[in-house]
Design a protein around this motif. Structure first.
Motif, PDB file in Angstrom:
ATOM      1  N   SER A 589      -1.091  11.704  -3.673  1.00 32.42           N
ATOM      2  CA  SER A 589      -1.866  12.769  -3.046  1.00 32.42           C
ATOM      3  C   SER A 589      -2.212  12.302  -1.630  1.00 32.42           C
ATOM      4  CB  SER A 589      -3.126  13.060  -3.873  1.00 32.42           C
ATOM      5  OG  SER A 589      -3.945  11.914  -3.930  1.00 32.42           O
ATOM      6  N   PRO A 590      -2.851  13.136  -0.809  1.00 31.87           N
ATOM      7  CA  PRO A 590      -3.206  12.670   0.545  1.00 31.87           C
ATOM      8  C   PRO A 590      -4.017  11.380   0.575  1.00 31.87           C
ATOM      9  CG  PRO A 590      -3.395  15.043   0.417  1.00 31.87           C
ATOM     10  CD  PRO A 590      -3.092  14.587  -0.972  1.00 31.87           C
ATOM     11  N   ALA A 591      -4.992  11.216  -0.325  1.00 28.53           N
ATOM     12  CA  ALA A 591      -5.778   9.979  -0.343  1.00 28.53           C
ATOM     13  C   ALA A 591      -4.935   8.789  -0.779  1.00 28.53           C
ATOM     14  CB  ALA A 591      -6.987  10.148  -1.259  1.00 28.53           C
ATOM     15  N   ALA A 592      -4.024   9.019  -1.727  1.00 33.15           N
ATOM     16  CA  ALA A 592      -3.153   7.931  -2.168  1.00 33.15           C
ATOM     17  C   ALA A 592      -2.224   7.488  -1.045  1.00 33.15           C
ATOM     18  CB  ALA A 592      -2.348   8.379  -3.382  1.00 33.15           C
ATOM     19  N   VAL A 593      -1.696   8.433  -0.282  1.00 32.13           N
ATOM     20  CA  VAL A 593      -0.833   8.069   0.845  1.00 32.13           C
ATOM     21  C   VAL A 593      -1.628   7.287   1.897  1.00 32.13           C
ATOM     22  CG1 VAL A 593       0.544   9.021   2.728  1.00 32.13           C
ATOM     23  CG2 VAL A 593       0.730   9.986   0.437  1.00 32.13           C
ATOM     24  N   ALA A 594      -2.871   7.705   2.143  1.00 28.51           N
ATOM     25  CA  ALA A 594      -3.703   6.964   3.102  1.00 28.51           C
ATOM     26  C   ALA A 594      -3.941   5.525   2.631  1.00 28.51           C
ATOM     27  CB  ALA A 594      -5.025   7.696   3.299  1.00 28.51           C
ATOM     28  N   ALA A 658       5.497  10.151  -8.403  1.00 29.69           N
ATOM     29  CA  ALA A 658       5.421  11.626  -8.436  1.00 29.69           C
ATOM     30  C   ALA A 658       4.664  12.088  -7.196  1.00 29.69           C
ATOM     31  CB  ALA A 658       4.741  12.112  -9.699  1.00 29.69           C
ATOM     32  N   ARG A 659       5.351  12.810  -6.332  1.00 32.84           N
ATOM     33  CA  ARG A 659       4.773  13.256  -5.057  1.00 32.84           C
ATOM     34  C   ARG A 659       4.449  14.755  -5.129  1.00 32.84           C
ATOM     35  NH1 ARG A 659       7.423  15.622  -0.647  1.00 32.84           N
ATOM     36  NH2 ARG A 659       9.446  15.118  -1.593  1.00 32.84           N
ATOM     37  N   LEU A 660       3.199  15.119  -4.795  1.00 38.26           N
ATOM     38  CA  LEU A 660       2.822  16.537  -4.718  1.00 38.26           C
ATOM     39  C   LEU A 660       3.400  17.087  -3.413  1.00 38.26           C
ATOM     40  CD1 LEU A 660      -0.902  16.348  -5.924  1.00 38.26           C
ATOM     41  CD2 LEU A 660       1.124  16.900  -7.270  1.00 38.26           C
ATOM     42  N   ALA A 666       6.349  12.953   2.399  1.00 38.60           N
ATOM     43  CA  ALA A 666       7.320  11.870   2.165  1.00 38.60           C
ATOM     44  C   ALA A 666       6.635  10.741   1.404  1.00 38.60           C
ATOM     45  CB  ALA A 666       7.894  11.355   3.482  1.00 38.60           C
ATOM     46  N   VAL A 667       7.459   9.889   0.791  1.00 40.66           N
ATOM     47  CA  VAL A 667       6.961   8.731   0.031  1.00 40.66           C
ATOM     48  C   VAL A 667       6.705   7.588   1.012  1.00 40.66           C
ATOM     49  CG1 VAL A 667       7.504   7.093  -1.798  1.00 40.66           C
ATOM     50  CG2 VAL A 667       8.237   9.479  -1.987  1.00 40.66           C
ATOM     51  N   PRO A 668       5.559   6.925   0.912  1.00 43.12           N
ATOM     52  CA  PRO A 668       5.308   5.776   1.799  1.00 43.12           C
ATOM     53  C   PRO A 668       6.371   4.695   1.628  1.00 43.12           C
ATOM     54  CG  PRO A 668       3.282   6.488   0.734  1.00 43.12           C
ATOM     55  CD  PRO A 668       4.382   7.238   0.082  1.00 43.12           C
ATOM     56  N   VAL A 669       6.535   3.899   2.644  1.00 39.17           N
ATOM     57  CA  VAL A 669       7.601   2.878   2.653  1.00 39.17           C
ATOM     58  C   VAL A 669       7.396   1.855   1.545  1.00 39.17           C
ATOM     59  CG1 VAL A 669       8.713   1.123   4.084  1.00 39.17           C
ATOM     60  CG2 VAL A 669       7.902   3.236   5.108  1.00 39.17           C
ATOM     61  N   ALA A 670       6.154   1.537   1.254  1.00 42.99           N
ATOM     62  CA  ALA A 670       5.882   0.495   0.266  1.00 42.99           C
ATOM     63  C   ALA A 670       6.330   0.877  -1.132  1.00 42.99           C
ATOM     64  CB  ALA A 670       4.383   0.171   0.260  1.00 42.99           C
ATOM     65  N   LEU A 671       6.503   2.180  -1.413  1.00 40.57           N
ATOM     66  CA  LEU A 671       6.827   2.630  -2.775  1.00 40.57           C
ATOM     67  C   LEU A 671       8.228   3.195  -2.878  1.00 40.57           C
ATOM     68  CD1 LEU A 671       3.455   4.433  -3.616  1.00 40.57           C
ATOM     69  CD2 LEU A 671       4.148   2.106  -4.209  1.00 40.57           C
TER      70      LEU A 671
END
Length: 718
Positions: A589-594, A658-660, A666-671
């Motif tokens: 989610s937005p907080a998870a990406v942050a 699982a990306r909303l 987009a998926v962060p680079v670390a994952l």
């Protein structure tokens, strides 16, 4: 002569000075003088004298003009005079000096033809002539003195003509002209005469009231401007806008009154092909200028069809229809047969007719049926269509329409009206299995088919509607027999391969069991602490529960978290999932990406940075010193501390991202080392990843995919 002098004095006193435009003329040999142009009407003339007698009164239309196009209508009076009988010619008569001032010098604006002294020395006749003109609104009288020499032995001969010009009157009105003279002969003549109206060609060019203005039409995008040009100022005109149609009443339309030139604006929505304009001056029976400028306007025709309506009447036994439109429509009404609502409509032969007026029109006794329609054709196009399909009428929509030809010898032939042609019944076996020509002939002969149309003389062609469902029973019987035979063959084949049958039944039980798809599998779902992530986690957990998947959500609640604390509990769940081979779901989610970006910044180096998702590789050592510290309550950041080293070591098979997709682009680079799916569009691949390889081949995923996707859409939408 004493009495005549008194009368002339009375004329001078009672009469006024009229318009100087009146003129008087007399033929050669006569003497005449216009005494006054406006005397008192109804006065008594003096007793009989030896003046001339009235022979004939003639009225002629004339114009009184002040300019070439500034005239008014009037009537000119022509009187024919004669010598009265019994006049003695033995003694000469001398003229009596006139008592009217200025008579010797000519009268006030008129004309005279006086005899000189030598002529008056001969025997003569003279008299006083009174002319009167009466209309419904006014009266005017004129006094004239006439005289003529009297030759011997010419008693009763014509003396000549006296012409007075003229009595004015309104256009088209009637005027009563009377002539009086104090003579022993005929003393009075009168005549009714109508003043010409604007139909008089001379009046159309000379009288302003008869000059018709010109009309100029200027169309625009929103309105049409009608300009009245050439209208004389000070005169009233009427502009009439009406629909020129055969069934309209003469008083319909819009009337606009104007004085002089004007502009009138008309909304473009009211412009139709039959809209006509007419302008005329406010006079009796005036000339009119008419124009119909929109009869060939394509946009006006489209608006007309949009305002037109076709109505079918099914109150009686026969079909009737009414076509209502503001204008006459050059169209024809075509009844047709339409078995399917979206299929073609087969025109019925010999029943089309032109559209006439606004009243109901019938089709020669065409009987009601649900498949009957009426189309309005114009210029080769179908403009309007109405059908009887939605009305409660006898007959079925699957009825077959038959056309029967009756020949002179008594023979009949049947054909079916389908797809724009009349097909012989013998060729219809492929289209309608079980339909036999003999059965149709028998049904028509025994009255089982309903007559749709027949001519009044019972000759020529007839139309029948025969029920089709009874002819299709054989088709359904053959279809059921084919299905039973196929089922028997399938069972026989399965019995020959018994082991395969057992495997197939077991697979079938697993596929359609209520909780057998993911039974026995576990998953750890980690998400950030924000409302949208919590709703998505709840929706995903609820959607996966019917599949038999046991889902543990972090951060979560319960006795374990209360006893261990959030972070130790999370590490324990993570170690258990890795040990048992369970799937770890990272919900972005937005907080998870942050949190992931913050983790990248603090770590200083990210596994797989710069690599694509298809080939991630570690770029640094996974020692504990490289793991950034996190706050005690940042559960998702703590989960990243556990997951990134494992992914860096190349053991990413236990992780699923699982990306909303509505919130995370987009998926962060670390994952990126873990398989990632955009939800809800990639729900099918996500479920296959949870089940593991080889378990979803040949299974029906659509119901479960739709359920999971719908739950996620609602959660994100809230």
């Amino acid at each position: 002569m004493r009495v005549l002098g008194q009368l002339l004095l009375l004329v001078v006193v009672a009469g006024g000075h009229g318009t100087p435009r009146d003129t008087l003329a007399c033929s050669q040999g006569l003497a005449c003088r216009l005494l006054d142009t406006d005397v008192l009407c109804g006065m008594e003339l003096p007793g009989p004298s030896h003046g001339p007698a009235l022979a004939r009164l003639q009225l002629e239309p004339a114009l009184r003009c002040t300019g070439p196009t500034a005239c008014s209508p009037c009537l000119a009076v022509r009187l024919r005079l004669a010598v009265p009988p019994g006049i003695s010619t033995s003694k000469p008569r001398r003229p009596v000096p006139s008592v009217i001032p200025g008579a010797e010098d000519g009268d006030e604006g008129g004309q005279s033809s006086l005899m000189d002294g030598a002529a008056w020395s001969q025997p003569n006749v003279s008299g006083l002539l009174l002319l009167s003109g009466h209309t419904y609104a006014s009266s005017r009288c004129v006094a004239v003195e006439v005289g003529a020499p009297l030759a011997p032995a010419l008693s009763g001969r014509p003396l000549g003509w006296v012409t007075f010009r003229c009595f004015e009157a309104p256009l088209g009105s009637e005027i009563h002209v009377t002539a009086y003279i104090n003579s022993r002969g005929r003393r009075k003549l009168s005549q009714w005469q109508q003043v010409p109206d604007c139909s008089w060609p001379v009046a159309q060019t000379a009288i302003p009231q008869c000059q018709v203005p010109r009309l100029q039409v200027s169309p625009g995008p929103k309105e049409v401007v009608v300009e009245v040009q050439g209208a004389a100022a000070g005169h009233s005109y009427t502009l009439w806008l009406y629909h020129n149609q055969s069934h309209s009443t003469g008083g319909s339309g819009r009337v606009v009154t104007a004085s002089g030139p004007m502009n009138y604006s008309l909304p473009v929505d009211e412009v139709l092909p039959c809209l006509c304009l007419q302008v005329w001056p406010e006079t009796q029976d005036p000339p009119r200028a008419t124009m119909c400028p929109f009869s060939h306007d394509a946009n006006a025709w489209e608006r007309l069809w949009a305002h037109s309506q076709l109505v079918l009447h099914s109150g009686g036994q026969a079909l009737t229809c009414s076509l209502s439109a503001p204008c006459d429509l050059p169209a024809k009404l075509v009844p047709c047969w339409q078995p399917e609502p979206t299929g073609p409509c087969q025109a019925l032969p010999g029943l089309q007719q032109p559209a006439v007026g606004q009243g109901p029109q019938d089709f020669g006794g065409l009987q009601l049926h649900p498949n009957l329609c009426v189309q309005v054709w114009s210029s080769g196009q179908v403009r309007l269509t109405q059908c009887l399909r939605d009305r409660a009428l006898p007959g079925r929509t699957d009825d077959l329409l038959l056309l029967e030809h009756r020949e002179d010898g008594g023979n009949t032939s049947l054909c079916a009206l389908e797809w724009g042609a009349c097909n012989p019944l013998a060729s219809m076996g492929s289209g309608h299995p079980g339909l036999l020509e003999q059965e149709l002939h028998r049904d028509v002969a025994t009255g089982q088919c309903r007559p749709v149309w027949q001519p009044k003389n019972s000759t020529g062609v007839m139309l029948w509607a025969c029920p089709l469902h009874k002819y299709l029973r054989t088709r359904w019987v053959l279809a059921w027999m084919g299905m039973l035979l196929g089922a028997a063959c399938l069972l026989l084949l399965l019995l020959l391969k018994k082991e395969n049958v057992k495997g197939w039944l077991k697979s079938l039980r697993a596929d359609y069991g209520s909780e057998g798809l993911l039974r026995g599998r576990r998953a750890l779902l980690v998400h950030a602490a924000e409302p949208v992530a919590e709703r998505a986690a709840c929706a995903l957990t609820a959607a996966l529960h019917p599949l038999g998947l046991a889902v543990v959500v972090a951060p979560g609640g319960g006795s374990g978290v209360a006893a261990w604390g959030p972070l130790p509990w999370l590490h324990a769940q993570h170690q258990r999932a890795l040990h048992d081979g369970d799937t770890i779901i990272l919900l972005l989610s937005p907080a998870a990406v942050a949190a992931a970006h913050q983790w990248d910044t603090r770590a200083g180096a990210v596994p797989g940075a710069g690599a694509t998702s298809s080939g991630p590789g570690p770029r640094h050592s996974s020692s504990p010193d490289d793991v950034p510290a996190v706050a005690p309550c940042e559960v998702f950041a703590a989960a990243l501390s556990c997951a990134v080293p494992v992914l860096a070591a190349g053991n990413g098979g236990h992780y699923v991202v699982a990306r909303l997709e509505a919130l995370v682009p987009a998926v962060p680079v670390a994952l990126r080392a873990a398989p990632a799916f955009a939800l809800p569009s990639e729900t099918g691949g996500f479920l296959r990843a949870l089940a593991g390889p080889g378990r979803w081949q040949g299974r029906w995923l659509e119901p479960y995919v739709a359920a999971v996707a719908e739950g996620l859409r609602r959660a994100v939408g809230e």
